[in-house]
Write a protein that holds these residues in place. Sequence first.
Motif, PDB file in Angstrom:
ATOM      1  N   ARG A  58      21.576  14.332 -20.553  1.00 47.40           N
ATOM      2  CA  ARG A  58      20.507  13.341 -20.396  1.00 47.40           C
ATOM      3  C   ARG A  58      21.076  12.024 -19.872  1.00 47.40           C
ATOM      4  N   GLN A  62      20.681  10.470 -16.052  1.00 50.19           N
ATOM      5  CA  GLN A  62      20.105   9.136 -15.833  1.00 50.19           C
ATOM      6  C   GLN A  62      21.072   8.288 -15.016  1.00 50.19           C
ATOM      7  N   GLU A  97      28.461   4.127  -3.932  1.00 54.36           N
ATOM      8  CA  GLU A  97      27.424   4.489  -4.918  1.00 54.36           C
ATOM      9  C   GLU A  97      27.067   5.976  -4.774  1.00 54.36           C
ATOM     10  N   LYS A 128      14.886  10.265 -15.561  1.00 59.71           N
ATOM     11  CA  LYS A 128      14.884   8.804 -15.438  1.00 59.71           C
ATOM     12  C   LYS A 128      16.028   8.330 -14.547  1.00 59.71           C
ATOM     13  N   TYR A 129      15.876   7.143 -14.016  1.00 58.72           N
ATOM     14  CA  TYR A 129      16.984   6.407 -13.402  1.00 58.72           C
ATOM     15  C   TYR A 129      16.772   4.940 -13.746  1.00 58.72           C
ATOM     16  N   SER A 131      15.856   1.294 -14.438  1.00 55.20           N
ATOM     17  CA  SER A 131      14.692   0.451 -14.138  1.00 55.20           C
ATOM     18  C   SER A 131      14.960  -0.523 -12.991  1.00 55.20           C
ATOM     19  N   ASP A 151      25.565  -5.056 -10.372  1.00 55.42           N
ATOM     20  CA  ASP A 151      26.852  -4.375 -10.541  1.00 55.42           C
ATOM     21  C   ASP A 151      27.605  -4.945 -11.736  1.00 55.42           C
ATOM     22  N   ASN A 157      28.476  -2.128 -18.864  1.00 52.88           N
ATOM     23  CA  ASN A 157      28.045  -0.926 -19.578  1.00 52.88           C
ATOM     24  C   ASN A 157      29.038   0.222 -19.385  1.00 52.88           C
ATOM     25  N   GLU A 180      33.139  -0.434  -8.811  1.00 54.69           N
ATOM     26  CA  GLU A 180      32.063  -1.378  -9.185  1.00 54.69           C
ATOM     27  C   GLU A 180      32.592  -2.806  -9.265  1.00 54.69           C
ATOM     28  N   MET A 219      18.395  -4.008 -18.122  1.00 52.16           N
ATOM     29  CA  MET A 219      19.158  -2.803 -17.717  1.00 52.16           C
ATOM     30  C   MET A 219      19.911  -2.161 -18.876  1.00 52.16           C
ATOM     31  N   GLY A 221      19.038  -1.457 -21.668  1.00 52.47           N
ATOM     32  CA  GLY A 221      18.221  -0.577 -22.496  1.00 52.47           C
ATOM     33  C   GLY A 221      17.549  -1.341 -23.623  1.00 52.47           C
ATOM     34  N   SER A 227      16.144   1.746 -29.977  1.00 53.51           N
ATOM     35  CA  SER A 227      16.878   2.671 -29.108  1.00 53.51           C
ATOM     36  C   SER A 227      17.077   3.991 -29.848  1.00 53.51           C
ATOM     37  N   PRO A 228      16.257   5.007 -29.534  1.00 58.30           N
ATOM     38  CA  PRO A 228      16.298   6.233 -30.342  1.00 58.30           C
ATOM     39  C   PRO A 228      17.628   6.979 -30.264  1.00 58.30           C
ATOM     40  N   HIS A 229      18.350   6.839 -29.126  1.00 56.40           N
ATOM     41  CA  HIS A 229      19.546   7.662 -28.939  1.00 56.40           C
ATOM     42  C   HIS A 229      20.838   7.010 -29.390  1.00 56.40           C
ATOM     43  N   LYS A 239      28.528   6.717 -26.364  1.00 52.99           N
ATOM     44  CA  LYS A 239      28.393   5.268 -26.196  1.00 52.99           C
ATOM     45  C   LYS A 239      29.369   4.615 -27.178  1.00 52.99           C
ATOM     46  N   ASN A 243      23.530  -1.340 -27.108  1.00 50.64           N
ATOM     47  CA  ASN A 243      22.781  -1.984 -26.006  1.00 50.64           C
ATOM     48  C   ASN A 243      22.784  -3.506 -26.185  1.00 50.64           C
TER      49      ASN A 243
HETATM   50  N1  FAQ Z   1      16.240   2.135 -17.094  1.00 47.02           N
HETATM   51  O1  FAQ Z   1      17.875   5.176 -26.724  1.00 47.02           O
HETATM   52  P1  FAQ Z   1      18.175   4.465 -25.447  1.00 47.02           P
HETATM   53  C1  FAQ Z   1      24.386   1.097 -11.535  1.00 47.02           C
HETATM   54  C2  FAQ Z   1      15.757   4.925 -21.329  1.00 47.02           C
HETATM   55  S1  FAQ Z   1      24.327   2.378 -12.617  1.00 47.02           S
HETATM   56  C3  FAQ Z   1      15.596   3.298 -17.279  1.00 47.02           C
HETATM   57  O2  FAQ Z   1      18.839   3.138 -25.556  1.00 47.02           O
HETATM   58  P2  FAQ Z   1      20.508   5.606 -24.197  1.00 47.02           P
HETATM   59  C4  FAQ Z   1      25.378   1.194 -10.404  1.00 47.02           C
HETATM   60  C5  FAQ Z   1      16.772   5.953 -21.814  1.00 47.02           C
HETATM   61  O3  FAQ Z   1      17.213   6.792 -20.745  1.00 47.02           O
HETATM   62  C6  FAQ Z   1      23.035   1.880 -13.750  1.00 47.02           C
HETATM   63  N2  FAQ Z   1      15.565   3.942 -18.468  1.00 47.02           N
HETATM   64  O4  FAQ Z   1      18.947   5.443 -24.454  1.00 47.02           O
HETATM   65  C7  FAQ Z   1      24.796   0.625  -9.197  1.00 47.02           C
HETATM   66  C8  FAQ Z   1      15.958   6.677 -22.856  1.00 47.02           C
HETATM   67  O5  FAQ Z   1      15.040   7.554 -22.204  1.00 47.02           O
HETATM   68  P3  FAQ Z   1      15.067   9.159 -22.436  1.00 47.02           P
HETATM   69  C9  FAQ Z   1      22.772   2.917 -14.692  1.00 47.02           C
HETATM   70  C10 FAQ Z   1      16.245   3.384 -19.478  1.00 47.02           C
HETATM   71  O6  FAQ Z   1      20.693   6.692 -23.202  1.00 47.02           O
HETATM   72  C11 FAQ Z   1      24.754  -0.731  -8.979  1.00 47.02           C
HETATM   73  C12 FAQ Z   1      15.090   5.579 -23.451  1.00 47.02           C
HETATM   74  O7  FAQ Z   1      15.067   4.530 -22.476  1.00 47.02           O
HETATM   75  N3  FAQ Z   1      23.837   2.986 -15.654  1.00 47.02           N
HETATM   76  O8  FAQ Z   1      23.668   0.211 -11.721  1.00 47.02           O
HETATM   77  C13 FAQ Z   1      16.964   2.185 -19.340  1.00 47.02           C
HETATM   78  O9  FAQ Z   1      21.244   5.728 -25.498  1.00 47.02           O
HETATM   79  C14 FAQ Z   1      24.208  -1.251  -7.812  1.00 47.02           C
HETATM   80  C15 FAQ Z   1      15.627   5.061 -24.778  1.00 47.02           C
HETATM   81  O10 FAQ Z   1      16.823   4.279 -24.592  1.00 47.02           O
HETATM   82  C16 FAQ Z   1      23.872   3.988 -16.553  1.00 47.02           C
HETATM   83  O11 FAQ Z   1      23.034   4.845 -16.559  1.00 47.02           O
HETATM   84  C17 FAQ Z   1      16.952   1.553 -18.086  1.00 47.02           C
HETATM   85  N4  FAQ Z   1      17.583   0.391 -17.844  1.00 47.02           N
HETATM   86  O12 FAQ Z   1      20.960   4.210 -23.564  1.00 47.02           O
HETATM   87  C18 FAQ Z   1      24.291   1.475  -8.223  1.00 47.02           C
HETATM   88  C19 FAQ Z   1      25.038   3.983 -17.500  1.00 47.02           C
HETATM   89  N5  FAQ Z   1      17.529   1.892 -20.524  1.00 47.02           N
HETATM   90  O13 FAQ Z   1      16.390   9.611 -21.859  1.00 47.02           O
HETATM   91  C20 FAQ Z   1      23.749   0.972  -7.037  1.00 47.02           C
HETATM   92  C21 FAQ Z   1      24.990   5.149 -18.420  1.00 47.02           C
HETATM   93  C22 FAQ Z   1      17.172   2.869 -21.391  1.00 47.02           C
HETATM   94  O14 FAQ Z   1      14.974   9.380 -23.925  1.00 47.02           O
HETATM   95  C23 FAQ Z   1      23.711  -0.406  -6.828  1.00 47.02           C
HETATM   96  N6  FAQ Z   1      23.837   5.132 -19.287  1.00 47.02           N
HETATM   97  N7  FAQ Z   1      16.389   3.768 -20.748  1.00 47.02           N
HETATM   98  O15 FAQ Z   1      13.915   9.696 -21.661  1.00 47.02           O
HETATM   99  C24 FAQ Z   1      23.816   4.485 -20.477  1.00 47.02           C
HETATM  100  O16 FAQ Z   1      24.763   3.835 -20.857  1.00 47.02           O
HETATM  101  C25 FAQ Z   1      22.612   4.662 -21.352  1.00 47.02           C
HETATM  102  O17 FAQ Z   1      21.893   5.791 -20.882  1.00 47.02           O
HETATM  103  C26 FAQ Z   1      21.671   3.413 -21.405  1.00 47.02           C
HETATM  104  C27 FAQ Z   1      20.496   3.762 -22.310  1.00 47.02           C
HETATM  105  C28 FAQ Z   1      22.417   2.228 -21.973  1.00 47.02           C
HETATM  106  C29 FAQ Z   1      21.153   3.067 -20.019  1.00 47.02           C
END
Ligand code: FAQ
Length: 337
Positions: A58, A62, A97, A128-129, A131, A151, A157, A180, A219, A221, A227-229, A239, A243
């Motif tokens: 998951r 994302q 990217e 999801k991707y 926001s 970035d 993160n 990055e 961003m 979260g 935050s359920p996860h 993690k 957040n």
């Molecule tokens: N947008 O329980 P949590 C970048 C969702 S890469 C959309 O806190 P989690 C590079 C979450 O999926 C940016 N949805 O979840 C670049 C969950 O939904 P689900 C991305 C969001 O997973 C730069 C629900 O809310 N980076 O930018 C968002 O423990 C420039 C509940 O949330 C990553 O993905 C959001 N902002 O923590 C590229 C890093 N936040 O799955 C191009 C890895 C939360 O139940 C140009 N990911 N949700 O349906 C993570 O670290 C984590 O997944 C979080 C969320 C921190 C994003």
Amino acid sequence: MYTQSFNVPDTPGLRSVPLAPSTESAESQARFDNKIDADGKIEPQDWMPEAYRKTLVRQISQHAHSEIVGMLPEGNWISRAPSLKRKTILIAKVQDEGGHGLYLYSAAETLGTSRDQMLEGLHSGKAKYSSIFNYPTLNWADLGVVGWLVDGAAIMNQIPLCRCSYGPYARAMIRVCKEESFHQRQGYEALLVMMKGTVEQKAMVQDAVNRWWWKCLAMFGPPDADSPHSAQAMRWGIKRISNDDLRQKFVDATVPQAKVLGVTLPDPDLKWNEERQHHDYGQIDWDEFWSTVNGNGPCNKERLATRVKAHNDGQWVRDAALAYSRKRQTQAIKEAA
Ligand code: FAQ
């Protein structure tokens, strides 16, 4: 500017959450638990609880989709970059990217989820991707701000993810973070140049900062309490920092950078709190965040449609590669006969 020095200790109290119970054999579970408790790495061939695998898929899904969709707001500007130097940098960044997305799809494949399955989730709107990529890049200052703040937030993160308990994800993140860091610096440098320019250029930068600041804070979260996860993902060492703690670190790191740049961060409540040794900041609009995450941001439909079209337009390349590979196989069989 953004380095492994941001890799601070885990958010305290994590180890007090019990590991999720599993119906698998007690022996496999104990081996897994011991490895997690010893801060070891889980590898693809190791037994892991299904819930651990699901959580990783998951999050990696994302993350991978964010990298791929994240190419679009910047890719739009390649033909309009103001100089050859900026165009070269932007092309390199957008390609990076794309590369990050591919490493991450590969990391998910090691968990038994194919790239086709992941893409189906993205294209159907189920996956999801981030926001942040549902907002428009209106002018060149936005591109600088995306580098500096988007970035910058992404690295904040992602540096702790280099210590993620799942080996392939952690190892992919090391190179991603190095790249990055270059992305963040090039954005900041582009803004520094604009801030030495005309009154209109300075106003463009301030306007872009005003439009992106709050969206970058979101961003990270939802707040920890919503935050359920988080609790389970942190207990499993997926993690490492919550957040809210990451968001706070981002605010603290960005305030002095804004000062050097000469821009104001658009938050009247932003001030240093001597007691906490952190900056206080105002309320994030979580209704807007959830509306965007749930498909109703300004660019959600456009982003998805562009992605699906690019995938469909590339079908002939995949068909040609497959036909070539089959031809080679047939030839090899004939030669071996
Ligand atoms: N947008 O329980 P949590 C970048 C969702 S890469 C959309 O806190 P989690 C590079 C979450 O999926 C940016 N949805 O979840 C670049 C969950 O939904 P689900 C991305 C969001 O997973 C730069 C629900 O809310 N980076 O930018 C968002 O423990 C420039 C509940 O949330 C990553 O993905 C959001 N902002 O923590 C590229 C890093 N936040 O799955 C191009 C890895 C939360 O139940 C140009 N990911 N949700 O349906 C993570 O670290 C984590 O997944 C979080 C969320 C921190 C994003």
